[in-house]
Design a protein around this motif. Structure first.
Motif, PDB file in Angstrom:
ATOM      1  N   CYS A  35      -0.537  -6.292   8.970  1.00  0.00           N
ATOM      2  CA  CYS A  35      -0.514  -5.456   7.774  1.00  0.00           C
ATOM      3  C   CYS A  35       0.003  -6.262   6.598  1.00  0.00           C
ATOM      4  O   CYS A  35       1.036  -6.924   6.699  1.00  0.00           O
ATOM      5  CB  CYS A  35       0.392  -4.254   7.999  1.00  0.00           C
ATOM      6  SG  CYS A  35       0.803  -3.350   6.500  1.00  0.00           S
ATOM      7  N   MET A  36      -0.704  -6.171   5.475  1.00  0.00           N
ATOM      8  CA  MET A  36      -0.240  -6.794   4.238  1.00  0.00           C
ATOM      9  C   MET A  36      -0.342  -5.772   3.114  1.00  0.00           C
ATOM     10  O   MET A  36      -1.194  -4.886   3.140  1.00  0.00           O
ATOM     11  CB  MET A  36      -1.051  -8.043   3.910  1.00  0.00           C
ATOM     12  CG  MET A  36      -0.909  -9.135   4.962  1.00  0.00           C
ATOM     13  SD  MET A  36      -1.706 -10.679   4.505  1.00  0.00           S
ATOM     14  CE  MET A  36      -0.539 -11.318   3.292  1.00  0.00           C
ATOM     15  N   TRP A  49       5.177   1.301  -3.810  1.00  0.00           N
ATOM     16  CA  TRP A  49       4.010   0.855  -3.086  1.00  0.00           C
ATOM     17  C   TRP A  49       2.763   0.965  -3.953  1.00  0.00           C
ATOM     18  O   TRP A  49       2.598   1.937  -4.692  1.00  0.00           O
ATOM     19  CB  TRP A  49       3.844   1.713  -1.831  1.00  0.00           C
ATOM     20  CG  TRP A  49       2.536   1.568  -1.159  1.00  0.00           C
ATOM     21  CD1 TRP A  49       2.045   0.458  -0.518  1.00  0.00           C
ATOM     22  CD2 TRP A  49       1.515   2.549  -1.056  1.00  0.00           C
ATOM     23  NE1 TRP A  49       0.793   0.704  -0.032  1.00  0.00           N
ATOM     24  CE2 TRP A  49       0.449   1.988  -0.341  1.00  0.00           C
ATOM     25  CE3 TRP A  49       1.402   3.869  -1.512  1.00  0.00           C
ATOM     26  CZ2 TRP A  49      -0.718   2.687  -0.052  1.00  0.00           C
ATOM     27  CZ3 TRP A  49       0.238   4.567  -1.221  1.00  0.00           C
ATOM     28  CH2 TRP A  49      -0.803   3.977  -0.506  1.00  0.00           C
ATOM     29  N   THR A  52      -2.236  -1.132   0.527  1.00  0.00           N
ATOM     30  CA  THR A  52      -2.066  -1.787   1.815  1.00  0.00           C
ATOM     31  C   THR A  52      -3.415  -2.124   2.437  1.00  0.00           C
ATOM     32  O   THR A  52      -4.421  -1.445   2.183  1.00  0.00           O
ATOM     33  CB  THR A  52      -1.303  -0.900   2.815  1.00  0.00           C
ATOM     34  OG1 THR A  52      -1.855   0.417   2.802  1.00  0.00           O
ATOM     35  CG2 THR A  52       0.165  -0.834   2.515  1.00  0.00           C
ATOM     36  N   ALA A  98       3.757  -8.302   0.430  1.00  0.00           N
ATOM     37  CA  ALA A  98       4.614  -8.061   1.585  1.00  0.00           C
ATOM     38  C   ALA A  98       3.787  -8.092   2.863  1.00  0.00           C
ATOM     39  O   ALA A  98       2.588  -7.798   2.845  1.00  0.00           O
ATOM     40  CB  ALA A  98       5.320  -6.720   1.459  1.00  0.00           C
ATOM     41  N   LEU A  99       4.450  -8.413   3.963  1.00  0.00           N
ATOM     42  CA  LEU A  99       3.764  -8.497   5.257  1.00  0.00           C
ATOM     43  C   LEU A  99       4.648  -7.919   6.349  1.00  0.00           C
ATOM     44  O   LEU A  99       5.870  -8.132   6.353  1.00  0.00           O
ATOM     45  CB  LEU A  99       3.434  -9.960   5.568  1.00  0.00           C
ATOM     46  CG  LEU A  99       2.687 -10.262   6.868  1.00  0.00           C
ATOM     47  CD1 LEU A  99       1.790 -11.484   6.679  1.00  0.00           C
ATOM     48  CD2 LEU A  99       3.643 -10.501   8.037  1.00  0.00           C
ATOM     49  N   ALA A 100       4.022  -7.187   7.254  1.00  0.00           N
ATOM     50  CA  ALA A 100       4.701  -6.676   8.452  1.00  0.00           C
ATOM     51  C   ALA A 100       3.930  -7.183   9.661  1.00  0.00           C
ATOM     52  O   ALA A 100       2.697  -7.105   9.691  1.00  0.00           O
ATOM     53  CB  ALA A 100       4.725  -5.157   8.447  1.00  0.00           C
ATOM     54  N   CYS A 105      -0.097  -0.103   8.919  1.00  0.00           N
ATOM     55  CA  CYS A 105       0.718  -0.195   7.709  1.00  0.00           C
ATOM     56  C   CYS A 105       1.456   1.103   7.435  1.00  0.00           C
ATOM     57  O   CYS A 105       1.006   2.174   7.838  1.00  0.00           O
ATOM     58  CB  CYS A 105      -0.160  -0.502   6.491  1.00  0.00           C
ATOM     59  SG  CYS A 105      -0.837  -2.160   6.439  1.00  0.00           S
ATOM     60  N   GLU A 109       9.036   0.305   1.729  1.00  0.00           N
ATOM     61  CA  GLU A 109       9.296  -1.134   1.689  1.00  0.00           C
ATOM     62  C   GLU A 109      10.114  -1.628   2.870  1.00  0.00           C
ATOM     63  O   GLU A 109      10.001  -2.802   3.241  1.00  0.00           O
ATOM     64  CB  GLU A 109       9.965  -1.514   0.377  1.00  0.00           C
ATOM     65  CG  GLU A 109      11.310  -0.876   0.106  1.00  0.00           C
ATOM     66  CD  GLU A 109      11.897  -1.387  -1.212  1.00  0.00           C
ATOM     67  OE1 GLU A 109      12.166  -0.550  -2.093  1.00  0.00           O
ATOM     68  OE2 GLU A 109      12.080  -2.602  -1.344  1.00  0.00           O
ATOM     69  N   TYR A 112       8.531  -3.682   5.835  1.00  0.00           N
ATOM     70  CA  TYR A 112       8.046  -5.049   5.664  1.00  0.00           C
ATOM     71  C   TYR A 112       9.174  -6.058   5.785  1.00  0.00           C
ATOM     72  O   TYR A 112      10.219  -5.922   5.150  1.00  0.00           O
ATOM     73  CB  TYR A 112       7.342  -5.190   4.311  1.00  0.00           C
ATOM     74  CG  TYR A 112       6.133  -4.288   4.239  1.00  0.00           C
ATOM     75  CD1 TYR A 112       6.256  -2.972   3.804  1.00  0.00           C
ATOM     76  CD2 TYR A 112       4.883  -4.730   4.667  1.00  0.00           C
ATOM     77  CE1 TYR A 112       5.153  -2.122   3.785  1.00  0.00           C
ATOM     78  CE2 TYR A 112       3.782  -3.896   4.652  1.00  0.00           C
ATOM     79  CZ  TYR A 112       3.922  -2.591   4.215  1.00  0.00           C
ATOM     80  OH  TYR A 112       2.846  -1.754   4.204  1.00  0.00           O
ATOM     81  N   SER A 113       8.932  -7.091   6.592  1.00  0.00           N
ATOM     82  CA  SER A 113       9.962  -8.109   6.841  1.00  0.00           C
ATOM     83  C   SER A 113       9.804  -9.337   5.963  1.00  0.00           C
ATOM     84  O   SER A 113      10.754 -10.100   5.802  1.00  0.00           O
ATOM     85  CB  SER A 113       9.901  -8.541   8.301  1.00  0.00           C
ATOM     86  OG  SER A 113      10.129  -7.440   9.161  1.00  0.00           O
ATOM     87  N   TRP A 115       8.398 -11.087   2.297  1.00  0.00           N
ATOM     88  CA  TRP A 115       8.105 -10.793   0.894  1.00  0.00           C
ATOM     89  C   TRP A 115       7.874 -12.078   0.118  1.00  0.00           C
ATOM     90  O   TRP A 115       8.326 -13.156   0.514  1.00  0.00           O
ATOM     91  CB  TRP A 115       9.283 -10.059   0.251  1.00  0.00           C
ATOM     92  CG  TRP A 115       9.472  -8.675   0.769  1.00  0.00           C
ATOM     93  CD1 TRP A 115      10.169  -8.295   1.883  1.00  0.00           C
ATOM     94  CD2 TRP A 115       8.933  -7.465   0.214  1.00  0.00           C
ATOM     95  NE1 TRP A 115      10.104  -6.934   2.041  1.00  0.00           N
ATOM     96  CE2 TRP A 115       9.354  -6.395   1.025  1.00  0.00           C
ATOM     97  CE3 TRP A 115       8.135  -7.175  -0.902  1.00  0.00           C
ATOM     98  CZ2 TRP A 115       9.013  -5.062   0.772  1.00  0.00           C
ATOM     99  CZ3 TRP A 115       7.800  -5.857  -1.161  1.00  0.00           C
ATOM    100  CH2 TRP A 115       8.230  -4.819  -0.332  1.00  0.00           C
TER     101      TRP A 115
END
Length: 125
Positions: A35-36, A49, A52, A98-100, A105, A109, A112-113, A115
């Motif tokens: 997920c981005m 947000w 996504t 951001a990316l998880a 998604c 915020e 997300y880990s 940035w």
């Protein structure tokens, strides 16, 4: 700690367009499709947000940008993009990628880990 790298921020007049780019390091992606997302923060406001893209490239947008912004990704390049059209002064903000490390998604915020450092978009009337 900044992991992602954004670029493309600009100053434009209302009605103009800007295209943002974001690249994630290969050691974070490791060949996966995660997920981005894009978030933005205007001075004196909370980060919000924007859009996504899931690992399956399902795309979702905040109501405020629906129909004007397009999120896209190039997994071969570990890249995420945000095409912003019909810009309004209220779109002025620092934009963050951001990316998880999961395929689905969420819009908050804390999900997300990773940035980026942010890229500034300024829209004048």
């Amino acid at each position: 700690q900044v992991h992602l790298v954004e670029s493309g921020g600009d100053s434009v007049q209302a009605g103009g367009s800007v295209r943002l780019s974001c690249v994630a390091p290969g050691d974070i992606i490791s060949g996966n499709k995660f997920c981005m997302a894009w978030f933005r923060q205007a001075p004196g406001t909370k980060r919000e947000w924007v859009a996504t893209s899931t690992g399956d490239d399902f795309r979702d947008y905040a109501d405020s940008v629906q129909g004007r912004f397009t999120i896209s990704r190039d997994d071969a390049k570990n890249a995420l993009y945000l095409e912003m059209n019909s810009l309004k002064p209220e779109d002025t903000a620092m934009y963050y990628c951001a990316l998880a490390r999961v395929r689905w998604c969420e819009t908050h915020e804390n999900f997300y880990s990773y940035w980026g450092q942010g890229t500034q978009v300024t829209v004048s009337s």
